[in-house]
Enzyme design. Structure first.
Site, PDB file in Angstrom:
ATOM      1  N   ASN A 269       0.888  -1.163   0.000  1.00 35.48           N
ATOM      2  CA  ASN A 269       0.000   0.000   0.000  1.00 35.48           C
ATOM      3  C   ASN A 269       0.923   1.209   0.000  1.00 35.48           C
ATOM      4  O   ASN A 269       1.548   1.521   1.018  1.00 35.48           O
ATOM      5  CB  ASN A 269      -0.920   0.003   1.220  1.00 35.48           C
ATOM      6  CG  ASN A 269      -1.820   1.238   1.263  1.00 35.48           C
ATOM      7  OD1 ASN A 269      -1.386   2.330   0.878  1.00 35.48           O
ATOM      8  ND2 ASN A 269      -3.042   1.079   1.723  1.00 35.48           N
TER       9      ASN A 269
ATOM     10  N   GLU B 117      -3.784   2.111  -3.069  1.00 36.44           N
ATOM     11  CA  GLU B 117      -3.769   3.546  -2.757  1.00 36.44           C
ATOM     12  C   GLU B 117      -2.732   4.295  -3.604  1.00 36.44           C
ATOM     13  O   GLU B 117      -1.924   5.051  -3.075  1.00 36.44           O
ATOM     14  CB  GLU B 117      -3.549   3.793  -1.255  1.00 36.44           C
ATOM     15  CG  GLU B 117      -4.789   3.497  -0.421  1.00 36.44           C
ATOM     16  CD  GLU B 117      -4.826   4.319   0.865  1.00 36.44           C
ATOM     17  OE1 GLU B 117      -5.391   5.424   0.838  1.00 36.44           O
ATOM     18  OE2 GLU B 117      -4.296   3.865   1.893  1.00 36.44           O
TER      19      GLU B 117
ATOM     20  N   ASP C  57      -4.021  -4.788   0.595  1.00 38.27           N
ATOM     21  CA  ASP C  57      -4.382  -4.202   1.888  1.00 38.27           C
ATOM     22  C   ASP C  57      -5.800  -4.676   2.171  1.00 38.27           C
ATOM     23  O   ASP C  57      -6.764  -4.107   1.645  1.00 38.27           O
ATOM     24  CB  ASP C  57      -4.295  -2.681   1.815  1.00 38.27           C
ATOM     25  CG  ASP C  57      -4.692  -2.022   3.132  1.00 38.27           C
ATOM     26  OD1 ASP C  57      -5.099  -2.754   4.073  1.00 38.27           O
ATOM     27  OD2 ASP C  57      -4.619  -0.783   3.218  1.00 38.27           O
TER      28      ASP C  57
ATOM     29  N   ASN D 233      -7.229  -4.763   5.108  1.00 39.63           N
ATOM     30  CA  ASN D 233      -7.791  -4.036   6.251  1.00 39.63           C
ATOM     31  C   ASN D 233      -8.423  -4.953   7.286  1.00 39.63           C
ATOM     32  O   ASN D 233      -9.491  -4.652   7.843  1.00 39.63           O
ATOM     33  CB  ASN D 233      -8.774  -2.958   5.770  1.00 39.63           C
ATOM     34  CG  ASN D 233      -8.096  -1.603   5.615  1.00 39.63           C
ATOM     35  OD1 ASN D 233      -7.397  -1.145   6.523  1.00 39.63           O
ATOM     36  ND2 ASN D 233      -8.291  -0.964   4.479  1.00 39.63           N
TER      37      ASN D 233
ATOM     38  N   ASP E  48      -1.984  -6.261   5.778  1.00 37.18           N
ATOM     39  CA  ASP E  48      -1.726  -6.582   4.370  1.00 37.18           C
ATOM     40  C   ASP E  48      -1.420  -8.069   4.301  1.00 37.18           C
ATOM     41  O   ASP E  48      -0.723  -8.606   5.164  1.00 37.18           O
ATOM     42  CB  ASP E  48      -0.542  -5.771   3.856  1.00 37.18           C
ATOM     43  CG  ASP E  48      -0.807  -4.280   3.966  1.00 37.18           C
ATOM     44  OD1 ASP E  48      -1.315  -3.704   2.997  1.00 37.18           O
ATOM     45  OD2 ASP E  48      -0.524  -3.696   5.047  1.00 37.18           O
TER      46      ASP E  48
ATOM     47  N   ASP F 129       2.679   4.609   5.080  1.00 36.79           N
ATOM     48  CA  ASP F 129       2.424   4.088   6.432  1.00 36.79           C
ATOM     49  C   ASP F 129       2.364   2.550   6.438  1.00 36.79           C
ATOM     50  O   ASP F 129       2.360   1.946   7.518  1.00 36.79           O
ATOM     51  CB  ASP F 129       1.196   4.725   7.094  1.00 36.79           C
ATOM     52  CG  ASP F 129       0.000   4.873   6.183  1.00 36.79           C
ATOM     53  OD1 ASP F 129       0.070   4.447   5.008  1.00 36.79           O
ATOM     54  OD2 ASP F 129      -1.024   5.417   6.640  1.00 36.79           O
ATOM     55  N   HIS F 130       2.364   1.952   5.249  1.00 41.46           N
ATOM     56  CA  HIS F 130       2.455   0.489   5.139  1.00 41.46           C
ATOM     57  C   HIS F 130       3.854   0.124   4.660  1.00 41.46           C
ATOM     58  O   HIS F 130       4.598   0.978   4.170  1.00 41.46           O
ATOM     59  CB  HIS F 130       1.452  -0.034   4.115  1.00 41.46           C
ATOM     60  CG  HIS F 130       0.020   0.135   4.521  1.00 41.46           C
ATOM     61  ND1 HIS F 130      -0.788  -0.921   4.858  1.00 41.46           N
ATOM     62  CD2 HIS F 130      -0.740   1.250   4.638  1.00 41.46           C
ATOM     63  CE1 HIS F 130      -1.996  -0.465   5.158  1.00 41.46           C
ATOM     64  NE2 HIS F 130      -2.002   0.855   5.038  1.00 41.46           N
TER      65      HIS F 130
END
Length: 261
Positions: A10, A37, A149, A151, A222, A251-252
């Site tokens: 991501n 993203e 991802d 989530n 993920d 941030d991933h």
DNA sequence: ATGGTAGTAGAACTA
């Protein structure tokens, strides 16, 4: 076919992450890199940077939110974007790439915002639609990778503070139930095959938490899921923390799985 | 405690 390497990332804007993605690709040379993203319109996708390294790009995105892409060394035989049921197509959240001996399903599952939010219901429905989409586009007897991802952190060891975080939209029984329905189509967690029971293996670290990687304040949301035939051929899976420790990170970070066909 | 940061924007939304 030999060794096959798949990765998921991501990127939180592909254009803002090229300084990480391109050197990583050059060094690790995965056969496929699935991105989520990407946050970019198709005509503005920085394809050249990937093509210069010998990768093909298939992508669908828009200005501000979501966006999925697959960089691959081989051009896929076919690409299918989005769902084709009665709901929103979400072409910028799910794509299927059909390769000669492999079907890749790259997903950016809706985060859900809050359990009271309509987006959370949408998230729960999304898992059901994903399962139907798998059923319509693949067979559990084939080599299928469903990754991205997702989530969802499925086990207590997949979050740094399960007691406090229980009830979060990525770590709550309603989501686990729907995620398990997807798994029961015929998928299993390839990372966990290689790291059973190992805690503190995270792919996401909130920007707002200072020194989150060093303090191990992360989440494993993920995933690389695979059908039985491909799980049997997986030889390694690992999380590379280096991209999260780089300057201007996502941030991933990047999750990798390797297969011996 | 109800923050804290980052991206795309060019204000507020998403994560």
């Amino acid at each position: 076919m030999g060794l096959f390497k798949a990765a998921t990332f991501n990127v939180n804007s592909v254009r803002s992450r090229l300084h990480i993605i391109i050197p990583w690709l050059d060094r690790h040379r995965p056969d496929i890199l699935c991105m989520q993203e990407t946050k970019v319109e198709d005509r503005k996708f920085p394809k050249d940077a990937f093509e210069n390294l010998g990768y093909r790009i298939n992508a669908k995105g828009n200005k501000q939110y979501n966006g999925v892409a697959i960089a691959s060394r081989e051009e896929p035989e076919e690409i299918r974007y989005g769902f084709d049921d009665d709901g929103p197509a979400d072409m910028d959240r799910i794509m299927i790439a059909v390769f000669k001996n492999l079907i890749v399903v790259n997903c950016y599952v809706p985060q859900g915002r809050d359990r009271e939010d309509l987006q959370f219901d949408y998230k729960l429905e999304w898992f059901g639609r994903l399962r139907d989409h798998l059923e319509a586009n693949a067979s559990a007897k084939e080599h299928v990778l469903c990754l991205g991802d997702l989530n969802v952190a499925r086990e207590e060891i997949d979050v740094h503070n399960p007691k406090r975080l229980k009830g979060h939209v990525d770590f709550t029984p309603e989501v686990w139930e729907k995620f398990d329905e997807v798994l029961s189509w015929g998928l299993s967690d390839i990372f966990r095959k290689h790291r059973p029971g190992v805690p503190e293996q995270y792919t996401f670290f909130d920007y707002r938490v200072q020194k989150s990687v060093e303090r191990k304040l992360g989440w494993r949301v993920d995933h690389i899921l695979g059908t039985q035939s491909i799980c049997e051929r997986s030889v390694e899976s690992y999380i590379d923390l280096a991209p999260r420790l780089a300057e201007k990170p996502s941030d991933h970070t990047i999750l990798v799985a390797e297969f011996d066909f």
